[in-house]
Design an enzyme around this catalytic site. Structure first.
Site, mmCIF file in Angstrom:
data_model
loop_
_atom_site.group_PDB
_atom_site.id
_atom_site.type_symbol
_atom_site.label_atom_id
_atom_site.label_comp_id
_atom_site.label_asym_id
_atom_site.label_seq_id
_atom_site.Cartn_x
_atom_site.Cartn_y
_atom_site.Cartn_z
ATOM 1 N N GLU A 280 0.829 -1.211 0.000
ATOM 2 C CA GLU A 280 0.000 0.000 0.000
ATOM 3 C C GLU A 280 0.866 1.264 0.000
ATOM 4 O O GLU A 280 0.540 2.247 -0.667
ATOM 5 C CB GLU A 280 -0.960 0.015 1.197
ATOM 6 N N ASP A 361 3.697 -4.253 -5.793
ATOM 7 C CA ASP A 361 4.251 -5.541 -5.344
ATOM 8 C C ASP A 361 5.783 -5.495 -5.343
ATOM 9 O O ASP A 361 6.431 -5.917 -4.385
ATOM 10 C CB ASP A 361 3.806 -6.683 -6.277
HETATM 11 ZN ZN LIG Z 1 -2.716 -2.758 -4.617
#
Ligand SMILES: [Zn+2]
Length: 415
Positions: A280, A361
């Protein structure tokens, strides 16, 4: 263009969208069914036999409901457009309340409200039958109806002044109204990005700071390391409505906020939660919200310009039974019909969103100095939410805002 050929063209566009949606659902269902018998090799050791079978049943049940919903909504749209109910309502409103911006904004709001009613039964079924059957539903009837009432009050309270402003701008600014209306909408949207997390989300959920303990310490350390303002990590009582788990990032600048669902905190181990937070924070560092907002602003500029062009075409009005003159039918028809065009662009938007997910990611793996925690988190999230592990590539390419588990694992392994 004549009115009749325009009606035929619009009908064709509506049916094309319906056919594509149903075809994609069936394609996906066949693909999932063909793989439902046994856990595919790629997921052996990741998910057990029973969970895999259950996720296939969940996917198929959702797909069937989607097909019904798509077909039903298409029929409702065609009826609304071609039975003459809209021009009838419009002239009844004009006779009763006049044609001022204040009255016309009421007309648009009431029409939007009435047109949202046919959706209610299927939404109710989804929550209290389908989600219930698979063990996800925790919403009570009372809470569900209360949510709808709050939504209605909010949409009216925020939508009415905005509609009045747009209609007034049409009166005041002449041919360039669409540019002014766009600026007003953009200002409103930016204001909402800032205010929604503070004023609107708390109307539906409780947000609490992360409680003291080892998890908090670990997350604070991570926030510190990435220079993220940790004050804005909050826990949301998602379990109030559903056992689905999630995390999201909202707002920007000093108003940004990372939200972890309480269900997520129950399901994941501490390093996995840290990896989700890192993901996030990645969205934040890579400015994904401002980028997405900028793209949607360009889209709405194009949309409003198109409305301004259509509002000058008498044939456009006549095709749907309206008399030319007022901007209101053009706005209404655009609202009803823009989906038949934007639908075909949605794969592009989803592709862009998936790119953002890969970037977040990669950021998480880099911050954690290993991809294993994030992979562990993603596996659990997919398992607990009964995500479809084997969507048809065309289906996921068209609809998925996030890459599939396998795609994300492969990208992380390559990183
Ligand atoms: Zn995401």
């Amino acid at each position: 263009m004549s009115s009749i050929s325009l009606s035929a063209l619009i009908t064709l566009l509506i049916l094309a969208k319906w056919a594509a949606q149903v075809w994609l659902e069936r394609l996906n269902a066949r693909y999932v069914r063909a793989r439902a018998g046994a856990v595919p090799d790629a997921f052996k050791g990741v998910v057990d036999e029973a969970t895999y079978a259950k996720s296939a049943r969940y996917t198929l049940a959702k797909g069937r409901l989607d097909q019904i919903e798509v077909t039903y909504n298409t029929a409702v749209l065609l009826l609304v457009l071609f039975t003459g109910v809209l021009p009838w309502g419009f002239s009844a409103f004009n006779r009763g309340l006049g044609a001022s911006a204040w009255a016309m904004a009421v007309f648009l709001l009431v029409t939007a409200l009435v047109l949202s009613l046919p959706d209610l039964p299927l939404n109710w079924y989804d929550q209290f039958r389908l989600e219930e059957r698979f063990g996800f539903n925790t919403t009570t009837q009372r809470l569900w109806w209360l949510d709808r009432c709050k939504g209605l009050v909010l949409a009216s309270g925020l939508g009415y002044p905005l509609l009045v402003l747009v209609l007034k701008l049409v009166e005041w600014t002449g041919a360039w109204w669409w540019l002014w209306a766009w600026a007003a909408l953009l200002g409103f949207q930016l204001l909402m990005v800032v205010l929604a997390p503070v004023l609107i989300l708390p109307l539906f959920n409780k947000f609490t700071p992360l409680p003291e303990g080892s998890l908090r310490q670990r997350l604070l350390k991570l926030a510190d390391q990435t220079r993220f303002r940790a004050r804005s990590i909050q826990v949301m009582d998602g379990s109030k409505r559903s056992r689905h788990s999630n995390a999201f990032f909202t707002g920007f600048g000093g108003f940004r906020k990372i939200v972890l669902f309480d269900t997520l905190i129950q399901q994941l181990a501490e390093p996995e939660l840290a990896a989700v937070l890192a993901h996030e924070i990645g969205h934040c560092k890579q400015k994904h919200i401002p980028k997405t907002l900028a793209a949607s602003a360009l889209g709405s500029l194009a949309g409003l310009y198109l409305v301004s062009l259509l509002a000058q075409q008498a044939w456009f009005y006549r095709a749907f039974g309206f008399a030319p003159g007022s901007i209101v039918p053009a706005l209404l028809l655009f609202g009803l019909l823009s989906g038949v065009v934007t639908f075909w662009f949605s794969p592009l938007a989803h592709w862009w969103s998936r790119r953002h997910e890969y970037q977040a990611d990669a950021f998480a793996a880099q911050v954690m100095q290993e991809p294993a925690s994030l992979i562990g988190a993603l596996r659990k999230l997919n398992e607990k939410n009964l995500s479809n592990l084997t969507p048809h590539p065309l289906y996921s390419g068209f609809y998925y805002s996030h890459p599939t588990l396998l795609e994300r694992e492969q990208a992380l392994a390559g990183a």
